[in-house]
Design a protein around this motif. Structure first.
Motif, mmCIF file in Angstrom:
data_model
loop_
_atom_site.group_PDB
_atom_site.id
_atom_site.type_symbol
_atom_site.label_atom_id
_atom_site.label_comp_id
_atom_site.label_asym_id
_atom_site.label_seq_id
_atom_site.Cartn_x
_atom_site.Cartn_y
_atom_site.Cartn_z
ATOM 1 N N ARG A 166 -6.165 -3.938 6.577
ATOM 2 C CA ARG A 166 -5.099 -2.971 6.887
ATOM 3 C C ARG A 166 -4.828 -2.043 5.702
ATOM 4 N NH1 ARG A 166 -0.066 -3.698 4.964
ATOM 5 N NH2 ARG A 166 0.260 -5.481 3.598
ATOM 6 N N LEU A 167 -5.198 -2.451 4.472
ATOM 7 C CA LEU A 167 -5.003 -1.629 3.283
ATOM 8 C C LEU A 167 -6.303 -0.971 2.822
ATOM 9 C CD1 LEU A 167 -2.600 -3.837 1.103
ATOM 10 C CD2 LEU A 167 -2.028 -1.792 2.432
ATOM 11 N N PHE A 168 -7.253 -0.822 3.737
ATOM 12 C CA PHE A 168 -8.525 -0.240 3.336
ATOM 13 C C PHE A 168 -8.341 1.163 2.749
ATOM 14 C CE2 PHE A 168 -12.292 2.393 4.380
ATOM 15 C CZ PHE A 168 -13.190 1.796 3.502
ATOM 16 N N ALA A 169 -7.419 1.944 3.296
ATOM 17 C CA ALA A 169 -7.181 3.295 2.766
ATOM 18 C C ALA A 169 -6.760 3.225 1.300
ATOM 19 C CB ALA A 169 -6.112 4.002 3.592
ATOM 20 N N LEU A 170 -5.995 2.214 0.941
ATOM 21 C CA LEU A 170 -5.571 2.038 -0.452
ATOM 22 C C LEU A 170 -6.761 1.690 -1.330
ATOM 23 C CD1 LEU A 170 -2.430 0.227 -1.756
ATOM 24 C CD2 LEU A 170 -4.658 -0.419 -2.660
ATOM 25 N N TRP A 171 -7.574 0.706 -0.889
ATOM 26 C CA TRP A 171 -8.735 0.310 -1.694
ATOM 27 C C TRP A 171 -9.711 1.482 -1.858
ATOM 28 C CZ3 TRP A 171 -6.392 -3.419 -3.527
ATOM 29 C CH2 TRP A 171 -5.825 -4.455 -2.788
ATOM 30 N N TRP A 172 -9.876 2.273 -0.812
ATOM 31 C CA TRP A 172 -10.748 3.438 -0.899
ATOM 32 C C TRP A 172 -10.185 4.452 -1.901
ATOM 33 C CZ3 TRP A 172 -15.377 5.361 0.269
ATOM 34 C CH2 TRP A 172 -15.555 6.750 0.233
ATOM 35 N N LEU A 173 -8.882 4.620 -1.895
ATOM 36 C CA LEU A 173 -8.241 5.570 -2.802
ATOM 37 C C LEU A 173 -8.396 5.137 -4.260
ATOM 38 C CD1 LEU A 173 -6.640 8.201 -2.601
ATOM 39 C CD2 LEU A 173 -4.542 6.826 -2.588
ATOM 40 N N VAL A 174 -8.295 3.839 -4.494
ATOM 41 C CA VAL A 174 -8.493 3.322 -5.853
ATOM 42 C C VAL A 174 -9.927 3.581 -6.311
ATOM 43 C CG1 VAL A 174 -8.511 1.267 -7.299
ATOM 44 C CG2 VAL A 174 -6.734 1.553 -5.602
ATOM 45 N N ALA A 175 -10.901 3.305 -5.429
ATOM 46 C CA ALA A 175 -12.311 3.504 -5.784
ATOM 47 C C ALA A 175 -12.633 4.971 -6.023
ATOM 48 C CB ALA A 175 -13.202 2.941 -4.683
ATOM 49 N N LEU A 176 -12.026 5.850 -5.239
ATOM 50 C CA LEU A 176 -12.352 7.268 -5.317
ATOM 51 C C LEU A 176 -11.650 7.958 -6.480
ATOM 52 C CD1 LEU A 176 -13.800 9.698 -3.957
ATOM 53 C CD2 LEU A 176 -11.676 10.064 -2.654
ATOM 54 N N HIS A 177 -10.343 7.705 -6.615
ATOM 55 C CA HIS A 177 -9.543 8.443 -7.603
ATOM 56 C C HIS A 177 -8.974 7.574 -8.722
ATOM 57 C CE1 HIS A 177 -9.671 12.429 -5.953
ATOM 58 N NE2 HIS A 177 -9.257 12.026 -4.765
ATOM 59 N N GLY A 178 -9.081 6.252 -8.613
ATOM 60 C CA GLY A 178 -8.624 5.387 -9.698
ATOM 61 C C GLY A 178 -7.148 5.469 -9.990
ATOM 62 N N LEU A 179 -6.304 5.535 -8.950
ATOM 63 C CA LEU A 179 -4.867 5.594 -9.187
ATOM 64 C C LEU A 179 -4.365 4.306 -9.844
ATOM 65 C CD1 LEU A 179 -5.163 7.979 -7.150
ATOM 66 C CD2 LEU A 179 -2.856 7.406 -6.364
ATOM 67 N N ARG A 180 -3.320 4.428 -10.644
ATOM 68 C CA ARG A 180 -2.673 3.258 -11.227
ATOM 69 C C ARG A 180 -1.922 2.515 -10.131
ATOM 70 N NH1 ARG A 180 -1.551 7.724 -14.680
ATOM 71 N NH2 ARG A 180 -2.520 7.546 -16.749
#
Length: 443
Positions: free
Chosen positions: A248-262
């Protein structure tokens, strides 16, 4: 015979510039000191002389300074005159302890909102946990470099709960807090020099993250040996994203991988920050935890306020995520609601997000990394993809490209081999070498 003022007379004289008086340490039958009421004070040789004077304090309030142990009234009045001749801040320095000054300094920072709430909380931990226990009892005017050095040496010799020596970076941070506090004391005239300057601290070796190569992974699986800090290579990251694509949090994990947000930035995102039409995501705030309380505050630095471009794949992922969230929330998504939440819809804390990531990594049997290490990997992927360094630094929210290059960007083995092949090819254009088995002979 000179008689000292009684307690009543002394109280009446407190509004005067200063007063000298005599008292003793005799005790009555109840064990309490007799003070001014001791009958022995009728004799000139009994007791010792003291003085009391009020000066303007650095905190805007009048501060009473008392000092005693003088043999004669003349000695007490001479010492009082010397004190009154000093600037008020310097006079206060003779009574304030380092602990009192540090607490006043913290209150001043909070009152003027000079630093972020998370930074202030860090200052408080250093002051309460290290500086006051080691130096808090010393008068500010008596603090010397040698005392500070010995205190930091004692701190540096402490061990953490895991049995390791306290990190050199922690000792550096403690010195920085004390140096800042004493710099402010110097600006106010409380002290004439900063006792925290020219202090030697442990050198320490910065733990630069390395890439989990196949060789390092084998060593870890066979012998449990692992780098202090390491990030995944591209195959590891690919395995993780494939495994969590139905999460359900795949969008978050993808965002971390792509942009490396804190992680604090991820927890602080709201639906208003996502623009799928313009294909952008804006980072405005981050979630911080202070004394167990979650707060929304500004990003780590001014560079942390940034707008990130989203590619077509990201837009598709977030559209699917929005549809799913709207279904779970009964079709209502308020623009001020958190973009990512826990299962029950409550806001996620940064530490909760860390635990969720670690749990998924353990389930997948992947080499151990921190969530923050995915941020390192994201910056490194930019380098492998040929993204301009300035753009990578902006996307990461770094104030300087030096931070991006020196700490965050690492070279994947595939990239290193490809680049060295280019270098070798360039050399071979100008060196006619005859190649043979086992090496090259000279032309």
């Amino acid at each position: 015979m000179t008689r000292s003022p009684t307690g009543t007379k002394l109280a009446q004289q407190q509004d005067q510039p200063g007063v000298a008086y005599r008292r003793c340490g005799c005790r009555g039958e109840d064990g309490k000191q007799l003070g001014f009421s001791c009958p022995g004070l009728e004799h000139v040789s009994h007791g010792r002389w003291y003085f009391a004077v009020q000066v303007d304090g650095v905190d805007g309030r009048r501060t009473r300074i008392r000092k005693g142990g003088f043999a004669t009234e003349a000695d007490a009045r001479t010492a009082m005159a010397q004190l009154q001749s000093l600037p008020s801040a310097e006079a206060v320095a003779r009574t304030w302890t380092v602990g009192r000054w540090l607490r006043f300094w913290l209150a001043e920072i909070e009152r003027h909102e000079a630093v972020r709430a998370s930074t202030l909380a860090g200052y408080r931990r250093v002051v309460d946990g290290y500086l006051i226990p080691e130096l808090g009892h010393i008068r500010v005017s008596k603090l010397r470099t040698k005392q500070v050095q010995r205190a930091l040496d004692r701190i540096a010799s402490r061990h953490t709960r895991t049995g390791r020596l306290i990190a050199a970076s922690t000792v550096h941070g403690i010195r920085a807090v004390l140096r800042s506090a004493l710099s402010h004391a110097r600006r106010t005239g409380l002290v004439g020099f900063n006792a925290a300057w020219r202090i030697k601290t442990p050198n320490g070796v910065r733990a630069y993250p390395v890439v989990w190569t196949p060789a390092r992974e084998r060593e870890w699986r066979l012998h449990g040996v692992r780098p202090r800090v390491a990030c995944w290579d591209l195959p590891h990251l690919g395995r993780f994203l494939e495994a969590v694509q139905d999460d359900r949090l795949f969008a978050l994990w993808w965002l971390v991988a792509l942009h490396g947000l804190r992680r604090g930035e991820l927890a602080g995102l709201r639906w208003q920050d996502l623009d799928l039409v313009g294909r952008e995501l804006t980072v405005r705030e981050q979630m911080i935890v202070i004394d167990g309380q979650t707060l929304l505050g500004p990003p780590k630095s001014e560079a942390g306020r940034r707008t990130l471009a989203l590619d077509e794949t990201s837009v598709k992922i977030f559209r699917q995520y929005r549809r799913e969230q709207a279904r779970l929330r009964g079709g209502k998504l308020d623009v001020l609601d958190p973009l990512f939440t826990r299962v029950d819809g409550s806001p996620m804390r940064p530490d909760w997000l860390t635990r969720e990531f670690q749990r998924r990594c353990a389930d997948l049997g992947l080499p151990p990394v921190r969530l923050h290490d995915i941020r390192h990997g994201s910056v490194s992927i930019d380098g492998a993809a040929g993204v301009p360094l300035k753009l990578t630094s902006q996307r990461a929210g770094h104030s300087s490209v030096v931070t991006t290059v020196d700490i965050y960007q690492h070279v994947f083995p595939e990239t290193a081999h490809a680049e060295v092949a280019k270098t070798a090819a360039l050399i071979l254009r100008h060196a006619k070498l005859r190649m043979r088995s086992g090496g090259a002979s000279q032309a």
